[in-house]
Design an enzyme around this catalytic site. Sequence first.
Site, short mmCIF file in Angstrom:
data_model
loop_
_atom_site.label_atom_id
_atom_site.label_comp_id
_atom_site.label_asym_id
_atom_site.label_seq_id
_atom_site.Cartn_x
_atom_site.Cartn_y
_atom_site.Cartn_z
N ARG A 1 44.26 -11.77 27.79
CA ARG A 1 43.77 -13.15 27.78
C ARG A 1 44.97 -14.08 27.81
NH1 ARG A 1 38.97 -12.62 23.17
NH2 ARG A 1 37.89 -10.90 24.24
N HIS B 1 27.33 -5.31 20.82
CA HIS B 1 28.78 -5.37 20.95
C HIS B 1 29.34 -5.24 19.53
CE1 HIS B 1 28.48 -7.71 24.91
NE2 HIS B 1 27.27 -7.83 24.40
N LYS C 1 26.03 -13.30 16.20
CA LYS C 1 26.88 -12.20 15.75
C LYS C 1 27.07 -12.23 14.24
CE LYS C 1 31.15 -14.79 16.79
NZ LYS C 1 32.46 -14.76 17.46
N CYS D 1 32.95 -5.31 27.86
CA CYS D 1 31.50 -5.13 27.92
C CYS D 1 30.93 -4.95 29.33
CB CYS D 1 30.78 -6.22 27.14
SG CYS D 1 31.53 -7.84 27.20
N GLN E 1 41.49 -3.41 21.91
CA GLN E 1 40.36 -3.53 21.01
C GLN E 1 39.85 -2.16 20.57
OE1 GLN E 1 37.77 -5.83 23.67
NE2 GLN E 1 37.94 -7.55 22.27
N HIS F 1 30.12 -0.40 22.53
CA HIS F 1 28.83 -1.01 22.86
C HIS F 1 27.75 0.05 22.69
CE1 HIS F 1 31.79 -3.63 24.83
NE2 HIS F 1 30.94 -4.58 24.48
#
Length: 667
Positions: free
Chosen positions: A384, A537, A491, A355, A402, A406
């Site tokens: 990560r 997002h 979300k 993002c 991913q 956005h």
Amino acid sequence: MSDLYAITLPDGSVREVPAGTTPGDIAAAIGPGLAKAALAARVNGELRDLNRPLEGDSALALVTARDEADALELVRHDYAHVLAEAVQALFPGTQITFGPSTDDGFYYDFAPKDRPFTEEDLPAIEAEMRRIIAADKPLVREVWPREQLIARWRAAGETFKAEWAAELPEGEELTVYRSGHDWLDMCRGPHLASTGKLDPQAFKLTRVSGAYWRGDQKNAMLSRIYGTGWLTKKQLDAHLFRLEEAAKRDHRKIGQEMDLFHLQSEAQGSVFWHPKGFVLWRQLEAYMRRRLDAAGYEEVKTPQLMDARQWEQSGHWGKYRENMFVVPDEIPSTEEEGPILSGKAELMALKPMNCPAHILIFKQGIKSYRDLPIRMAEFGCCHRNEPHGALHGIMRVRQFTQDDAHIFVREDQLIEEIKAFCDLLDSVYRDLGFEQYAIKLALRPEKRFGSEEMWDKAEQTLRDAVAAAGRATEAYGWEELPGEGAFYAPKLEFHLTDAIGRTWQVGTIQADTVLPERLDASYVGEDGQRHRPVMLHRAILGTFERFIGILIEHHAGRFPAWLAPVQAVVATIVSDADDYALSVVEKLRAAGIRAEADLRNEKINFKVREHSVAKVPNLLVIGKREAEEGTVALRPLGADARQEVLALDAAIARLVREGTPPDLARA
């Protein structure tokens, strides 16, 4: 003070009862059927024992097996206590520690006197548990003075329980539950009225493992015994069947059988994709790219390594620093050792998400209100530093890609954009073989950025958008989850249900005004002034690695033909057919079908078995007759599939039709 309490029941009726009355007494007064069915009670919303006296005017709801969530938590808690009692009966000197319920059962941690427990001990423990259940021992709540309880545990040699009791906050009520007259455990409760309320055939002990006292490897090693517990044997049998099916569908096992990928210690948390596995990846990626192109997204590519100051400004540094891979990995402590900025060295970090980079692209050049919405997509590789113990096949990794995007919008565009996303997501899931999913709204967490007004508006926008999409209904499992949102935005979560009833949280969309503010994103409005966009997002698959793992387990490796790494194998019965078989493969490939030849000097039954294990959708069997007549014997994958002799052109046409991705088939 009145000696009568006003008890309000769920139907709105009020009963006056004397002090000392229990929920069980009220159930019996209503009728013997309810008295038998009642398991516990909710008193002013708090789950309590049936036999605990009411303490004043109260709202009362009796809990039965129909209240499945509450009922399962109760019985699993009780199974854990019965497990602990059984272990101490069979193995005197064993100390007890903790025994919580879990999502599908329970466990209890023990400090054995002589040796760690093994799975060979489980049948005897199960038998003792059934004896305790059959004894129908009353489970009675008692409140003990702190020092008396600590002394009781120390006298019994229960050092772990004594340690825990001594550390509980002063003034906290310490309760124990007594099973009959000969066993007790410290517990907040609630519990069923007696052990006989449990179904002795509705539980099973499943495994034994090691566990450290209080989760700290510096502490004593304990023996943890796991079990699964249900309300009925039918539920248990269904759960065990799901476990058996899950083992058969394990993506690691199938991935090896189909030669899709492997993992090894030289790259912990990262996937080695083999050629066939990467064909699957590419088919999925190409499909998603076509869907995004058609939906008006623009694809970008951003750096993996970015300055730590960017992550600090976005707020991710404070939240994700321990899970980020940082370069260099040590922070200089003085200016002589390296430049310092805001108390930190000038560090770089591998991006854990995309993002902030997308905002940097958005900020290149002046954006007008007429430019919005801008839908920016990236199949972005992220990293990560997940704990080693959390890694699981390709489902939980450290390097992942991913299907990220956005969307920068004006406030007046929010509802329509979120609705369009819901429609796109619905279509994608159905194309990939998922007919059922639930939608959850994750609300503001305790630690968050932004004002209460901002959160109120963002949460309501998501509610309104799902309602506009016609999906805020029971059919879609609509639910709100307090405290589960991200630190910068609420979300929507999309939870897929797979072929054996498991749920997987994959898609998500978040309505964010925090990051555009923190990273100074703006557009010029119709009034000529600067305005902040709202940043949506969103992801549909989540990550390619995890979603492919879910696909493997959902389809048990038997992918739809358009996704299958190998769509057809041409297998010969005799060597005289080799030349024809090779020409068939050539024509299949020319038609866009992913085909291979199997000309090995092996019996055809051996070849059929091998390619069935590899989950090849179609086998084209060729013998001398097929070679002479220009036909193929088409054998689809599946025990019930029938072999059919077709002209080669007809077989190719069928395979092309079956192997066409659904979005292209609709075009």
